[in-house]
Enzyme design. Structure first.
Site, mmCIF file in Angstrom:
data_model
loop_
_atom_site.group_PDB
_atom_site.id
_atom_site.type_symbol
_atom_site.label_atom_id
_atom_site.label_comp_id
_atom_site.label_asym_id
_atom_site.label_seq_id
_atom_site.Cartn_x
_atom_site.Cartn_y
_atom_site.Cartn_z
ATOM 1 N N HIS A 22 102.275 64.898 68.971
ATOM 2 C CA HIS A 22 101.638 64.460 70.307
ATOM 3 C C HIS A 22 100.608 65.464 70.544
ATOM 4 O O HIS A 22 100.571 66.595 70.485
ATOM 5 C CB HIS A 22 102.841 64.646 71.294
ATOM 6 C CG HIS A 22 103.615 66.031 71.258
ATOM 7 N ND1 HIS A 22 104.563 66.183 70.119
ATOM 8 C CD2 HIS A 22 103.561 67.183 71.787
ATOM 9 C CE1 HIS A 22 105.042 67.258 70.177
ATOM 10 N NE2 HIS A 22 104.498 68.020 71.360
ATOM 11 N N GLY A 51 104.843 76.763 68.539
ATOM 12 C CA GLY A 51 105.763 76.332 69.823
ATOM 13 C C GLY A 51 106.190 75.033 69.670
ATOM 14 O O GLY A 51 106.709 74.561 70.594
ATOM 15 N N ASP A 101 104.683 64.700 80.967
ATOM 16 C CA ASP A 101 105.435 65.675 80.318
ATOM 17 C C ASP A 101 106.606 65.948 81.101
ATOM 18 O O ASP A 101 106.289 66.054 82.608
ATOM 19 C CB ASP A 101 104.771 66.933 79.934
ATOM 20 C CG ASP A 101 105.395 67.830 79.157
ATOM 21 O OD1 ASP A 101 104.931 67.882 77.815
ATOM 22 O OD2 ASP A 101 106.699 68.231 79.694
ATOM 23 N N HIS A 121 105.819 57.466 63.638
ATOM 24 C CA HIS A 121 106.615 58.516 63.424
ATOM 25 C C HIS A 121 105.857 59.676 62.191
ATOM 26 O O HIS A 121 106.035 59.284 61.092
ATOM 27 C CB HIS A 121 108.033 58.675 63.137
ATOM 28 C CG HIS A 121 108.660 60.017 63.157
ATOM 29 N ND1 HIS A 121 109.053 60.729 64.285
ATOM 30 C CD2 HIS A 121 108.924 60.754 62.011
ATOM 31 C CE1 HIS A 121 109.506 61.814 63.839
ATOM 32 N NE2 HIS A 121 109.532 61.984 62.556
ATOM 33 N N CYS A 170 110.532 59.017 69.316
ATOM 34 C CA CYS A 170 110.740 57.633 68.801
ATOM 35 C C CYS A 170 111.550 57.024 69.872
ATOM 36 O O CYS A 170 111.687 55.531 69.922
ATOM 37 C CB CYS A 170 111.193 57.483 67.413
ATOM 38 S SG CYS A 170 110.138 57.907 65.974
#
Ligand code: AMP
Ligand code: ZN
Length: 113
Positions: free
Chosen positions: A99, A92, A29, A45, A6
């Site tokens: 995402h 994980g 990433d 979110h 966010c």
């Protein structure tokens, strides 16, 4: 606002954006696991995939198509690429704002680790 993604969406934390529209952003990433490693992140979110409802069906479909377009733009549509949603601890997941990972540029094993 405690959520890292966010904060990136709000522009409070920098990210290397590769795509954005009214529903999502995509950025590289920070700890890439392949030559291409992009995260496709909805502006809304949602902590995990478990929070999805039918209201997000269009959003998730658009995220997957964005992932495919990013892979294509990088030349990985033909060779192949990997898309991953991690959900909760055993998968994980470390950032609790959903995402879609888009990875390309090397071979990926199956089953995944
Ligand atoms: P996951 O483990 O599926 O929750 O994935 C979270 C991903 O976010 C990891 O691959 C991290 O390397 C990545 N990440 C964490 N912080 C940042 C950041 N500030 N910018 C870009 N990627 C990040
Ligand atoms: Zn968030």
């Amino acid at each position: 606002m405690a959520c890292l993604f966010c904060k990136i969406i709000a522009g409070e934390i920098p990210a290397s954006k590769v795509y954005e529209d009214e529903r999502m952003i995509a950025f590289t990433d920070i700890n890439p696991q392949a030559p291409m490693h992009v995260l496709v992140v909805p502006r809304k979110h949602l902590a995990t995939l478990n929070d999805l409802t039918a209201a997000e069906d269009g959003l998730v479909g658009a995220m997957v198509r964005t992932a495919a377009a990013i892979a294509q733009n990088n030349g990985y549509d033909g060779p192949g690429y990997r898309t991953v949603f991690n959900c909760n601890a055993q998968a994980g997941q470390t950032v609790f704002h959903i995402h879609l990972h888009v990875l390309g540029g090397r071979s990926f094993g199956w089953p995944p680790g």
